[in-house]
Design an enzyme around this catalytic site. Structure first.
Site, mmCIF file in Angstrom:
data_model
loop_
_atom_site.group_PDB
_atom_site.id
_atom_site.type_symbol
_atom_site.label_atom_id
_atom_site.label_comp_id
_atom_site.label_asym_id
_atom_site.label_seq_id
_atom_site.Cartn_x
_atom_site.Cartn_y
_atom_site.Cartn_z
ATOM 1 N N TYR A 152 0.808 -1.211 0.000
ATOM 2 C CA TYR A 152 0.000 0.000 0.000
ATOM 3 C C TYR A 152 0.846 1.268 0.000
ATOM 4 C CZ TYR A 152 -3.096 -3.637 1.759
ATOM 5 O OH TYR A 152 -3.783 -4.802 1.933
ATOM 6 N N ASP B 160 -0.084 4.732 1.447
ATOM 7 C CA ASP B 160 -1.182 5.257 2.249
ATOM 8 C C ASP B 160 -1.528 6.709 1.957
ATOM 9 O OD1 ASP B 160 -1.609 2.849 3.447
ATOM 10 O OD2 ASP B 160 -0.552 3.314 5.308
ATOM 11 N N PHE C 291 -4.801 6.274 -0.466
ATOM 12 C CA PHE C 291 -5.905 6.435 0.472
ATOM 13 C C PHE C 291 -5.984 7.815 1.117
ATOM 14 C CE2 PHE C 291 -4.875 1.835 0.561
ATOM 15 C CZ PHE C 291 -6.068 1.363 0.037
ATOM 16 N N GLY D 280 -7.380 2.198 7.399
ATOM 17 C CA GLY D 280 -7.847 0.833 7.562
ATOM 18 C C GLY D 280 -7.566 0.317 8.952
ATOM 19 N N TYR E 27 -4.563 0.222 10.532
ATOM 20 C CA TYR E 27 -3.453 0.873 11.255
ATOM 21 C C TYR E 27 -3.776 2.311 11.619
ATOM 22 C CZ TYR E 27 0.614 -2.113 11.819
ATOM 23 O OH TYR E 27 1.492 -3.055 12.280
ATOM 24 N N TYR F 144 -1.797 5.805 12.681
ATOM 25 C CA TYR F 144 -0.513 6.502 12.703
ATOM 26 C C TYR F 144 -0.666 7.774 13.532
ATOM 27 C CZ TYR F 144 0.792 3.588 8.668
ATOM 28 O OH TYR F 144 1.068 2.539 7.823
ATOM 29 N N HIS G 195 5.485 -7.345 7.671
ATOM 30 C CA HIS G 195 5.298 -6.199 6.786
ATOM 31 C C HIS G 195 6.259 -5.076 7.180
ATOM 32 C CE1 HIS G 195 2.651 -5.531 10.263
ATOM 33 N NE2 HIS G 195 2.829 -4.239 10.050
ATOM 34 N N HIS H 156 6.797 -0.569 7.255
ATOM 35 C CA HIS H 156 6.241 0.785 7.152
ATOM 36 C C HIS H 156 7.399 1.721 6.810
ATOM 37 C CE1 HIS H 156 2.429 -0.270 9.316
ATOM 38 N NE2 HIS H 156 3.228 -1.126 9.934
ATOM 39 N N ILE I 131 17.348 23.947 -1.480
ATOM 40 C CA ILE I 131 17.328 22.487 -1.512
ATOM 41 C C ILE I 131 16.243 21.913 -0.595
ATOM 42 C CG2 ILE I 131 19.735 22.241 -2.187
ATOM 43 C CD1 ILE I 131 20.432 21.672 0.726
ATOM 44 N N HIS J 246 8.332 -4.816 10.608
ATOM 45 C CA HIS J 246 7.446 -5.296 11.668
ATOM 46 C C HIS J 246 7.281 -6.804 11.596
ATOM 47 C CE1 HIS J 246 3.432 -4.735 14.055
ATOM 48 N NE2 HIS J 246 4.305 -5.518 14.659
#
Length: 674
Positions: free
Chosen positions: A323, A325, A329, A411, A413, A415, A468, A470, A619, A629
């Site tokens: 995904y 995110d 999403f 979904g 998770y 954050y 997975h 992140h 810059i 994880h």
């Protein structure tokens, strides 16, 4: 990642009446202010005029501020009283008859106008809307094959919840705008992610809004609902551990001031915005230099540009779960209302956020960010001196910081994003990962039964939590003491002691190198000790050091997929922990403009192939914070927060300790008097 929880978020979001419309210039105090409800309504009307009777076939996929060019912002800031603010414009992405339309809407006049309109013909699709995800997850309930599959398993249709997932790209020559829909069982628990209905996969064409493929490949044992609940009212004694409360008392109110979207606190001043794709945006952060008697610029713009979450199960039902995110999403679209006293302490002040719904009408997310002073018992600086005869010197300063917080629930998770400003000049960026694991149902009831790789950890009977990653890529546009700036990597090098008259054999020293082009600033961290410093080569301290800010990385985690694996091609912006590019207003999103089913041809990794000059230029740093994880049983049924972060810290920016003369806050004695 998935969208089942989005239905609740959509219901909680409040559509606002578009009837009140006024000129955009009267609705904002700052050119970087996020779009207002009135402006969303103006944009919708402009689009309606342009598309006429066809407006019913138009969906608003993204509406955000088309920020003015940086020189215009700085010019306006230098003399706000005498200058007209830069033009307000909005960037709009629509879907219309199966095509992606890109519009720029000028909001500067009483009658907003579309000043540019193009059809996008490249790869990838726009961000998903909440409404189309909800519609896609409703389709299975009336689909004959799905009904038969549920009946075959002996499940109750009224307890079925569906969720939709982005499908990625795996070398296809052409793509339809589709999602995959999976089913879960809620009977006995609201934690439906722990009860997946394995074997059923549906493909929904979002433009047609119908199921175009259906697979029911196998059945497996359904995990039970036992011990999956996380709601407090569903827990049974014994409870614990027992925690005692504490009060934060500010009898004179908060120590910060919010004017519009500009926040002033202690020696800091910055602007806080909100975007449906990336969530909170920190802009124009400057710090007051007590000795110079003025604010000095540190950070022009900072936000989470993209979040890449690949799962490590390569089986038919899982391989596509990789995904993005933000780009798929929306971190802002997934932002949730914060709960006072729980998500944020009692001394927090809350701000609302707004975005355009699928039909273009403004939607409000109440309490989408909170701002509070953090009294954590930390020490700003201290020293105890006992080396002077007959005298003990003890000097201590207690630390206070200012935190801006938001939470995006994508979904399963959650954050937790914190931006923490410290009086010392440091800015700490922290993310907390919590929420629910993605589960695969299996026939095993004990780990000893597993004889082949199941790509995860058994956290309960019939329950595998999948491995997975992140990766959060931050866009950090530093303007250290104005601009232009340069990026310096200072390596720590071990050397042998040449003087044989001393017993030491080795020491370390530093070797600094200024990156001249983009390729020289692409770094894979963790292999050798180094300092990463952005300096203003045109300004020095009193003793001759270039003023600067250094990036202090957090725990290092880099992608370990093959570089030619399709998900990693799309997420090549994570191949390095750090990139440095010249400022380019159009280079905002590390994964590209259109991330859903993108092909990796419009990413940070592609932009930098031009190998542009970055020495003594305006810059931008792109830093990726990563987590590998491997789930553990303590993460089940809901995961305690796992945190990581990094810091921007002044490095020869000041002539001496900027908080040397800071006094500790006076103790507050709570009073029971009314």
């Amino acid at each position: 990642m998935a969208s089942a929880g989005r239905v609740l978020l959509f219901l909680l979001s409040i559509p606002l009446s578009p009837s009140f419309v006024s000129p955009a210039s009267s609705q904002h105090e700052h050119p970087l202010d996020p779009l207002t409800p009135a402006e969303f309504s103006l944009i919708r009307r402009a689009v309606m005029r342009s598309y006429g009777a066809s407006i019913e076939n138009v969906t608003f996929q993204y509406v955000g501020l088309d920020e003015p060019d940086k020189p215009l912002i700085y010019s306006w800031m230098s003399n706000q009283a005498d200058k007209i603010p830069p033009r307000r414009r909005a960037a709009v992405v629509l879907r219309f008859h199966g095509q992606t339309h890109e519009l720029t809407v000028d909001l500067s006049n009483h009658r907003p106008s579309i000043v540019s309109k193009e059809v996008y013909h490249g790869h990838g699709f726009p961000m998903l809307t909440l409404e189309e995800q909800t519609a896609a997850t409703d389709l299975p309930r009336t689909h004959d094959q799905f009904i038969r599959s549920i009946e075959k398993r002996g499940l109750d249709m009224s307890s079925i919840v569906c969720s939709c997932y982005s499908v990625g790209w795996y070398g296809e020559q052409s793509s339809r705008r589709v999602v995959k829909v999976l089913a879960y069982y809620t009977n006995g628990t609201v934690n439906f992610y722990m009860r997946p209905i394995e074997g059923i996969v549906m493909v929904v064409d979002l433009d047609l809004m119908k199921i175009v493929k259906y697979h029911d490949r196998f059945t497996t044992t359904m995990p039970t609902a036992e011990d999956t609940e996380y709601r407090l009212e569903k827990q049974k004694p014994p409870f614990g551990p027992h925690l005692k409360g504490a009060a934060i008392v500010q009898p004179h109110g908060p120590g910060f001031e919010i004017k519009g979207h500009t926040i002033s606190w202690a020696n800091w001043k910055f602007h806080l915005g909100f975007d449906v794709r990336v969530g909170p945006i920190i802009s124009l952060a400057s710090i007051y230099d007590l000795e110079k008697g003025k604010h000095r610029q540190v950070l022009y713009r900072a936000y989470v540009s993209e979040v890449f979450v690949p799962y490590m199960d390569p089986t038919e039902e899982w391989y596509y779960k990789t995904y993005f995110d933000c780009g798929e999403f929306g971190f802002g679209l997934s932002a949730v209302s914060l709960q006072p006293g729980a998500d944020c302490p009692d001394n927090a002040v809350f701000m609302d956020g707004f975005y355009a719904g699928q039909d273009g009408t403004p939607v409000k997310i109440s309490n989408v960010t909170c701002v509070f002073e953090k009294y954590a018992g930390n020490i700003m600086w201290r020293h105890t001196e006992t080396g002077i005869p007959d005298e003990t010197i003890r000097e201590v300063r207690s630390d206070v910081s200012l935190v801006v917080r938001s939470v995006s629930t994508v979904g399963n998770y959650d954050y937790i994003l914190d931006w923490e400003f410290k009086p010392s000049g440091a800015i700490k960026f922290e993310v907390g990962l919590t929420g629910l694991l993605e589960i695969k149902a299996v026939n095993y009831t004990h780990a000893s039964q597993i004889k082949e790789d199941e790509y995860g950890t058994m956290v309960g009977e019939n329950t595998i939590a999948t491995h997975h990653d992140h990766f959060l890529t931050y866009h950090l546009d530093l303007d250290v003491d104005g601009g232009p700036n340069s990026f310096i990597k200072t390596s720590l090098i071990t050397k042998a002691v040449a003087n044989s008259s001393v017993p030491r054999k080795s020491y370390w020293t530093v070797s600094s190198k200024t990156a001249r082009t983009e390729s020289e600033a692409q770094l894979h961290l963790g292999l050798e000790p180094c300092d990463l410093v952005v300096v203003n080569p045109n300004k020095q301290t009193k003793v001759g050091n270039n003023v600067g800010y250094r990036l202090i990385p957090g725990p290092i985690a880099s992608p370990i997929l093959f570089r030619d694996d399709y998900p990693q091609i799309r997420a090549a912006f994570t191949n390095n922990n750090l990139w440095v590019t010249p400022y380019n207003k159009s280079e905002k999103w590390a994964g590209g403009r259109y991330v859903d089913q993108s092909r990796g041809d419009d990413t940070l990794a592609v932009w930098t192939k031009r190998n542009r000059k970055i020495e003594n230029e305006d810059i931008v740093l792109w830093y990726t914070l990563g987590f590998h994880h491997v789930p553990y049983q303590e993460d089940f049924p809901i995961m305690p927060t796992l945190s990581g972060g990094f810091e921007l810290r002044p490095s020869n920016f000041f002539d001496r300790n900027p908080v040397l003369k800071t006094k500790s806050p006076k103790p507050v004695i709570p009073s029971c008097k009314p």
